[in-house]
Write a protein that holds these residues in place. Structure first.
Motif, PDB file in Angstrom:
ATOM      1  N   MET A   1       0.843  -1.193   0.000  1.00  0.00           N
ATOM      2  CA  MET A   1       0.000   0.000   0.000  1.00  0.00           C
ATOM      3  C   MET A   1       0.883   1.249   0.000  1.00  0.00           C
ATOM      4  O   MET A   1       1.796   1.348   0.802  1.00  0.00           O
ATOM      5  N   PRO A   2       0.632   2.193  -0.908  1.00  0.00           N
ATOM      6  CA  PRO A   2       1.491   3.383  -0.978  1.00  0.00           C
ATOM      7  C   PRO A   2       1.347   4.287   0.226  1.00  0.00           C
ATOM      8  O   PRO A   2       0.337   4.258   0.933  1.00  0.00           O
ATOM      9  N   ALA A   3       2.369   5.100   0.427  1.00  0.00           N
ATOM     10  CA  ALA A   3       2.369   6.027   1.561  1.00  0.00           C
ATOM     11  C   ALA A   3       1.345   7.132   1.359  1.00  0.00           C
ATOM     12  O   ALA A   3       0.953   7.461   0.244  1.00  0.00           O
ATOM     13  N   GLN A   4       0.912   7.711   2.458  1.00  0.00           N
ATOM     14  CA  GLN A   4       0.078   8.905   2.430  1.00  0.00           C
ATOM     15  C   GLN A   4       0.989  10.120   2.543  1.00  0.00           C
ATOM     16  O   GLN A   4       2.086  10.026   3.094  1.00  0.00           O
ATOM     17  N   VAL A   5       0.532  11.237   2.020  1.00  0.00           N
ATOM     18  CA  VAL A   5       1.276  12.491   2.169  1.00  0.00           C
ATOM     19  C   VAL A   5       0.816  13.153   3.463  1.00  0.00           C
ATOM     20  O   VAL A   5      -0.354  13.521   3.599  1.00  0.00           O
ATOM     21  N   LEU A   6       1.726  13.263   4.419  1.00  0.00           N
ATOM     22  CA  LEU A   6       1.417  13.939   5.677  1.00  0.00           C
ATOM     23  C   LEU A   6       1.361  15.441   5.455  1.00  0.00           C
ATOM     24  O   LEU A   6       0.424  16.117   5.879  1.00  0.00           O
ATOM     25  N   VAL A   7       2.386  15.968   4.748  1.00  0.00           N
ATOM     26  CA  VAL A   7       2.421  17.406   4.455  1.00  0.00           C
ATOM     27  C   VAL A   7       3.416  17.651   3.323  1.00  0.00           C
ATOM     28  O   VAL A   7       4.414  16.937   3.199  1.00  0.00           O
ATOM     29  N   SER A   8       3.135  18.633   2.478  1.00  0.00           N
ATOM     30  CA  SER A   8       4.071  19.035   1.437  1.00  0.00           C
ATOM     31  C   SER A   8       5.212  19.835   2.060  1.00  0.00           C
ATOM     32  O   SER A   8       4.981  20.653   2.957  1.00  0.00           O
ATOM     33  N   THR A   9       6.425  19.587   1.591  1.00  0.00           N
ATOM     34  CA  THR A   9       7.575  20.327   2.117  1.00  0.00           C
ATOM     35  C   THR A   9       8.039  21.426   1.167  1.00  0.00           C
ATOM     36  O   THR A   9       9.029  22.101   1.437  1.00  0.00           O
ATOM     37  N   ALA A  10       7.342  21.609   0.048  1.00  0.00           N
ATOM     38  CA  ALA A  10       7.711  22.672  -0.891  1.00  0.00           C
ATOM     39  C   ALA A  10       7.595  24.022  -0.193  1.00  0.00           C
ATOM     40  O   ALA A  10       6.559  24.336   0.407  1.00  0.00           O
ATOM     41  N   ASN A  11       8.650  24.801  -0.225  1.00  0.00           N
ATOM     42  CA  ASN A  11       8.703  26.135   0.378  1.00  0.00           C
ATOM     43  C   ASN A  11       8.530  26.125   1.903  1.00  0.00           C
ATOM     44  O   ASN A  11       8.200  27.146   2.503  1.00  0.00           O
ATOM     45  N   MET A  12       8.774  24.981   2.521  1.00  0.00           N
ATOM     46  CA  MET A  12       8.654  24.895   3.980  1.00  0.00           C
ATOM     47  C   MET A  12       9.951  25.339   4.636  1.00  0.00           C
ATOM     48  O   MET A  12      11.033  24.983   4.185  1.00  0.00           O
ATOM     49  N   SER A  13       9.845  26.111   5.705  1.00  0.00           N
ATOM     50  CA  SER A  13      11.043  26.549   6.425  1.00  0.00           C
ATOM     51  C   SER A  13      11.612  25.385   7.229  1.00  0.00           C
ATOM     52  O   SER A  13      10.911  24.404   7.516  1.00  0.00           O
ATOM     53  N   ARG A  14      12.883  25.502   7.620  1.00  0.00           N
ATOM     54  CA  ARG A  14      13.503  24.461   8.443  1.00  0.00           C
ATOM     55  C   ARG A  14      12.764  24.307   9.764  1.00  0.00           C
ATOM     56  O   ARG A  14      12.580  23.186  10.247  1.00  0.00           O
ATOM     57  N   GLU A  15      12.303  25.409  10.358  1.00  0.00           N
ATOM     58  CA  GLU A  15      11.594  25.357  11.635  1.00  0.00           C
ATOM     59  C   GLU A  15      10.282  24.574  11.500  1.00  0.00           C
ATOM     60  O   GLU A  15       9.950  23.749  12.353  1.00  0.00           O
ATOM     61  N   GLU A  16       9.546  24.842  10.418  1.00  0.00           N
ATOM     62  CA  GLU A  16       8.295  24.109  10.176  1.00  0.00           C
ATOM     63  C   GLU A  16       8.576  22.619   9.948  1.00  0.00           C
ATOM     64  O   GLU A  16       7.859  21.759  10.460  1.00  0.00           O
ATOM     65  N   TRP A  17       9.623  22.348   9.163  1.00  0.00           N
ATOM     66  CA  TRP A  17       9.991  20.973   8.860  1.00  0.00           C
ATOM     67  C   TRP A  17      10.330  20.199  10.128  1.00  0.00           C
ATOM     68  O   TRP A  17       9.878  19.069  10.322  1.00  0.00           O
TER      69      TRP A  17
ATOM     70  N   THR B   1       6.785   3.587   2.251  1.00  0.00           N
ATOM     71  CA  THR B   1       6.370   3.827   0.862  1.00  0.00           C
ATOM     72  C   THR B   1       5.831   2.593   0.147  1.00  0.00           C
ATOM     73  O   THR B   1       5.212   2.714  -0.906  1.00  0.00           O
ATOM     74  N   GLY B   2       6.107   1.396   0.693  1.00  0.00           N
ATOM     75  CA  GLY B   2       5.721   0.172  -0.008  1.00  0.00           C
ATOM     76  C   GLY B   2       6.674  -0.192  -1.129  1.00  0.00           C
ATOM     77  O   GLY B   2       6.380  -1.090  -1.937  1.00  0.00           O
ATOM     78  N   ALA B   3       7.835   0.471  -1.194  1.00  0.00           N
ATOM     79  CA  ALA B   3       8.808   0.208  -2.265  1.00  0.00           C
ATOM     80  C   ALA B   3       9.395  -1.192  -2.141  1.00  0.00           C
ATOM     81  O   ALA B   3       9.460  -1.767  -1.053  1.00  0.00           O
ATOM     82  N   GLU B   4       9.836  -1.739  -3.282  1.00  0.00           N
ATOM     83  CA  GLU B   4      10.410  -3.093  -3.301  1.00  0.00           C
ATOM     84  C   GLU B   4      11.933  -3.072  -3.206  1.00  0.00           C
ATOM     85  O   GLU B   4      12.558  -4.096  -2.945  1.00  0.00           O
ATOM     86  N   ALA B   5      12.532  -1.891  -3.383  1.00  0.00           N
ATOM     87  CA  ALA B   5      13.993  -1.768  -3.298  1.00  0.00           C
ATOM     88  C   ALA B   5      14.344  -0.304  -3.067  1.00  0.00           C
ATOM     89  O   ALA B   5      13.522   0.592  -3.297  1.00  0.00           O
ATOM     90  N   TRP B   6      15.584  -0.086  -2.599  1.00  0.00           N
ATOM     91  CA  TRP B   6      16.063   1.287  -2.392  1.00  0.00           C
ATOM     92  C   TRP B   6      17.541   1.316  -2.761  1.00  0.00           C
ATOM     93  O   TRP B   6      18.282   0.378  -2.469  1.00  0.00           O
ATOM     94  N   TRP B   7      17.938   2.368  -3.425  1.00  0.00           N
ATOM     95  CA  TRP B   7      19.340   2.556  -3.789  1.00  0.00           C
ATOM     96  C   TRP B   7      20.017   3.481  -2.783  1.00  0.00           C
ATOM     97  O   TRP B   7      19.400   4.432  -2.299  1.00  0.00           O
TER      98      TRP B   7
END
Length: 201
Positions: free
Chosen positions: A1-17, A147-153
């Motif tokens: 099962m694929p992951a859900q998006v908790l929150v977008s990090t586009a334009n997010m500050s380090r403090e918010e992240w 993520t439900g991925a089958e491999a990672w590099w």
């Protein structure tokens, strides 16, 4: 099962992240909780997740790791022919909301991802042959769980002049162990505000 998006990090500050990262266990946290991180203990993770300390500011090594991430990702694509893309989001496991992931890259057209690393020449032995540092194996298995991925590099630039890339297959047995370790940490320590045992680190 694929992951859900908790929150977008586009334009997010380090403090918010950092604030969003407190809401769950990430890949680098997983290695610390499992006692395999050379940089952080499970107690340090607990202090951060419960808001008792602020995460340390990234040092020079972490700074250059971030700066060189694009270089490592680009070189990986050149050497493997695999196209990668950013995933500008904090991802969340669909069944275990305390398992989160902030991945470097996903492989386009494949059910896999990429973690980019840099290290100094003194660590070269840890990457020889089939060797991979244990903390990174745990980190990417955590990402595969989310993520439900089958491999990672894993792609690493060693000493600024040697490039290594390795594929790690999904290990469902290890993932199940990680889920139990992380569940115990989150439910019995973070949620109950009870520190884990000191491990001497």
């Amino acid at each position: 099962m694929p992951a859900q998006v908790l929150v977008s990090t586009a334009n997010m500050s380090r403090e918010e992240w950092l604030e969003w990262r407190r809401r769950g266990i990430g890949g680098s946290d997983a290695a610390a909780i499992a006692g395999l991180s050379p940089w952080k203990s499970s107690v340090a993770v607990w202090l951060e997740k419960t808001g008792q300390v602020e995460p340390p500011e990234p040092g020079e090594e972490a700074y250059w790791g971030t700066v060189l991430e694009d270089v490592v990702a680009r070189e990986f694509s050149i050497r493997t022919g695999l196209k990668v893309r950013r995933r500008n989001a904090i991802l969340q496991h669909p069944d275990y909301p305390w398992m989160i992931a902030n991945v470097d890259r996903m492989i386009v057209g494949k059910n896999s991802g990429l973690e980019c690393k840099t290290t100094n020449a003194y660590m070269a032995k840890e990457w020889e042959g089939d060797e991979i540092p244990a903390q990174y194996i745990v980190q990417v298995q955590h990402y595969m769980a989310v993520t439900g991925a089958e491999a990672w590099w894993l792609a690493v630039l060693i000493g600024g002049q040697r490039f290594v890339h390795k594929r790690i297959e999904r290990d469902d047995e290890l993932i199940q162990q990680l889920i139990e370790i992380e569940r115990d940490f989150w439910e019995n320590h973070v949620m109950k505000n009870v520190p884990p045992e000191m491990d001497g680190s």
